[in-house]
Design a protein around this motif. Sequence first.
Motif, PDB file in Angstrom:
ATOM      1  N   UNK A   1       0.854  -1.200   0.000  1.00 27.86           N
ATOM      2  CA  UNK A   1       0.000   0.000   0.000  1.00 27.86           C
ATOM      3  C   UNK A   1       0.881   1.237   0.000  1.00 27.86           C
TER       4      UNK A   1
ATOM      5  N   UNK B   1       1.064   3.606   3.439  1.00 25.86           N
ATOM      6  CA  UNK B   1       1.726   3.189   4.675  1.00 25.86           C
ATOM      7  C   UNK B   1       2.420   4.380   5.346  1.00 25.86           C
ATOM      8  N   UNK B   2       2.114   4.582   6.636  1.00 25.47           N
ATOM      9  CA  UNK B   2       2.770   5.664   7.382  1.00 25.47           C
ATOM     10  C   UNK B   2       4.109   5.160   7.892  1.00 25.47           C
ATOM     11  N   UNK B   3       5.178   5.858   7.562  1.00 24.40           N
ATOM     12  CA  UNK B   3       6.505   5.361   7.923  1.00 24.40           C
ATOM     13  C   UNK B   3       7.057   6.104   9.133  1.00 24.40           C
ATOM     14  N   UNK B   4       7.749   5.376  10.041  1.00 20.81           N
ATOM     15  CA  UNK B   4       8.369   6.033  11.184  1.00 20.81           C
ATOM     16  C   UNK B   4       9.530   6.924  10.736  1.00 20.81           C
ATOM     17  N   UNK B   5       9.756   7.991  11.471  1.00 18.57           N
ATOM     18  CA  UNK B   5      10.640   9.045  10.975  1.00 18.57           C
ATOM     19  C   UNK B   5      12.108   8.636  10.909  1.00 18.57           C
ATOM     20  N   UNK B   6      12.526   7.653  11.726  1.00 22.41           N
ATOM     21  CA  UNK B   6      13.964   7.366  11.775  1.00 22.41           C
ATOM     22  C   UNK B   6      14.383   6.164  10.950  1.00 22.41           C
ATOM     23  N   UNK B   7      13.423   5.403  10.423  1.00 24.02           N
ATOM     24  CA  UNK B   7      13.766   4.151   9.774  1.00 24.02           C
ATOM     25  C   UNK B   7      14.431   4.389   8.420  1.00 24.02           C
TER      26      UNK B   7
ATOM     27  N   UNK C   1      16.719  -0.816   6.530  1.00 24.20           N
ATOM     28  CA  UNK C   1      16.031  -1.439   7.658  1.00 24.20           C
ATOM     29  C   UNK C   1      14.622  -1.841   7.270  1.00 24.20           C
ATOM     30  N   UNK C   2      13.971  -0.971   6.488  1.00 25.07           N
ATOM     31  CA  UNK C   2      12.599  -1.237   6.070  1.00 25.07           C
ATOM     32  C   UNK C   2      12.531  -2.475   5.176  1.00 25.07           C
TER      33      UNK C   2
ATOM     34  N   UNK D   1      12.730  -5.678   6.928  1.00 20.60           N
ATOM     35  CA  UNK D   1      11.503  -6.094   7.616  1.00 20.60           C
ATOM     36  C   UNK D   1      10.712  -7.077   6.761  1.00 20.60           C
TER      37      UNK D   1
ATOM     38  N   UNK E   1      10.483  -3.935  -0.588  1.00 23.22           N
ATOM     39  CA  UNK E   1      10.157  -4.641   0.663  1.00 23.22           C
ATOM     40  C   UNK E   1       9.302  -5.862   0.364  1.00 23.22           C
TER      41      UNK E   1
END
Lengths: 296, 237
Positions: B80, B83-89, B93-94, B97, B149
């Motif tokens: 999708x 998707x809201x992504x975290x600010x530090x990733x 790293x993504x 996952x 991903x």
Amino acid sequence: MILLALSVVVFYGAEDTFVLKYFRFPRFFAALFGGAALAVSGLTMQSVFRNPLAGPFVLGISSGASLGVALVSLAGLSATSFLGSLGILPAAAIGAFAVMSIVFTCSRFIKDAAGLLIVGLMIGYIADAVVSFLIFFSEEQTLHGFLAWGMGSFARLTFEQIPLYTMAILVGMGGLLYSIRYLNLAPLGDEFVREHGMNVKKYKYLTLLASSFIAAVVTAFCGPIAFLGIAVPHLAFGIFRTTNHRVLFPACMLIGGDLALAASLLPQLPLQSFMSIVGAPVVLWVLLRAGRARDA
Amino acid sequence: MLKIQGLQFGFEKAFFEPFDFDLHAGEVVALLGPNGTGKSTFMKVCSGELPCICGNVLLEGKPLNTMSAVERSQKIARVRPTLAVPSRMTVQEFVLLGRSAFAGFLDKRSANDLKIAEDSLKLVDAMKFAKRTLVSLSDGERARVFLAEALARESKVLLLDEPTAFLDVPHVISLFKLLRQVAVERKCGILICTHQVEYALRFSDRVIAFDNMQKKVFVGSCDFAVQCGALSWAEVK
């Protein structure tokens, strides 16, 4: 390394085994495990709530635990007696779980980071107010012990309490360690976790229960300790520059434990004030940085 | 590979008459339909996240509802763009996952996992921003990283939910080209839901068109879809 150096300092000059056994040793365990527990608890809450400002103290979890302890200890059981220490642990845990379930319910309706923080602070205020009422109506004798506890200190753990304290924290940490795969996926949201074949509900409840439990254990034995939980995960990221919980988890344990050990070296200094001076700037920094990122 | 037999889906009431569909390895199929016709719901039925009302969804001959959540997530990847992504990733790293469903409970990544993630990044040509954070990427770059991903999961079926939503014309074209390449190289079936009808007709092998007026689902080649008016809702009159 730092850990080793600090533990040398803690034990230095304590040739007297009595001092070592009844003062230095318990304080060492209290600070090391307490700091690690609060830091890991904060890390978990930040990942699960997807909120960089979450932590056991700011979400009111510690206040809930305080309320549980107040209800038991002001009702007549001394917090330092063995019976008292057995009684305050479940009381603190129940208080912490109660607040966690309220915050968790609210988190479904509140999407922005500061909103959840305010909910936690408000619940914390309510819990603290109830504690004040209890103090007001209690007798002077039981009150003294409780007020000293309320200041927060790693020096209050007794030698006899060490096994119970460390075991309880290790059990909670075991639960979080088991969920590390979930913690890595959680910052991307429930749907993402589900797409990767994990049971969202099971892990969410397990991590929130375990993280509030270890915060409750520390609160029960050392009193409420502010800011350690919220600040250490940011320090850990600052040093290791990763979002992988396989690194962050032990990093938070180390940094939290070290920070608490360092703080416990200054027994005359009120712990609360020390933690606020270290922790509050970190929270401010996170808020300011978030504001700047939005402008850019 | 992904086989759909006499499927009806929806919430309480079925959206369409029963239909059959078979997604083959190496093909790109476009899912077309106006807003609110149930494209995303259909995607979730295909990934096994939602149950269907009647009919069967089979993956490699095995019904989806008999598979465990882990098994499904290893074989079907849904992507999708919202998707809201975290600010530090970071990107790397993504993408790692994507190997979560294959990891043990301590979430360790093997050398093989690292290689798969690297290959996925190379395939979408995202190696040069692997160290950057997700939030710093442009929409075009992010679309490719989200795809990487999904590729890292080595799924046989890719379900892309409006990957072109935030993209401009050149990026839409390059994404479609990339999808064609991925389908052939990885031998996977790609179902892409999009509003870019023209590009979908140009780049995909077949289309599924949802017609909410007649409550019918059209499955067939692109030319045939245009001829029998299954896409009449998309024409500018």
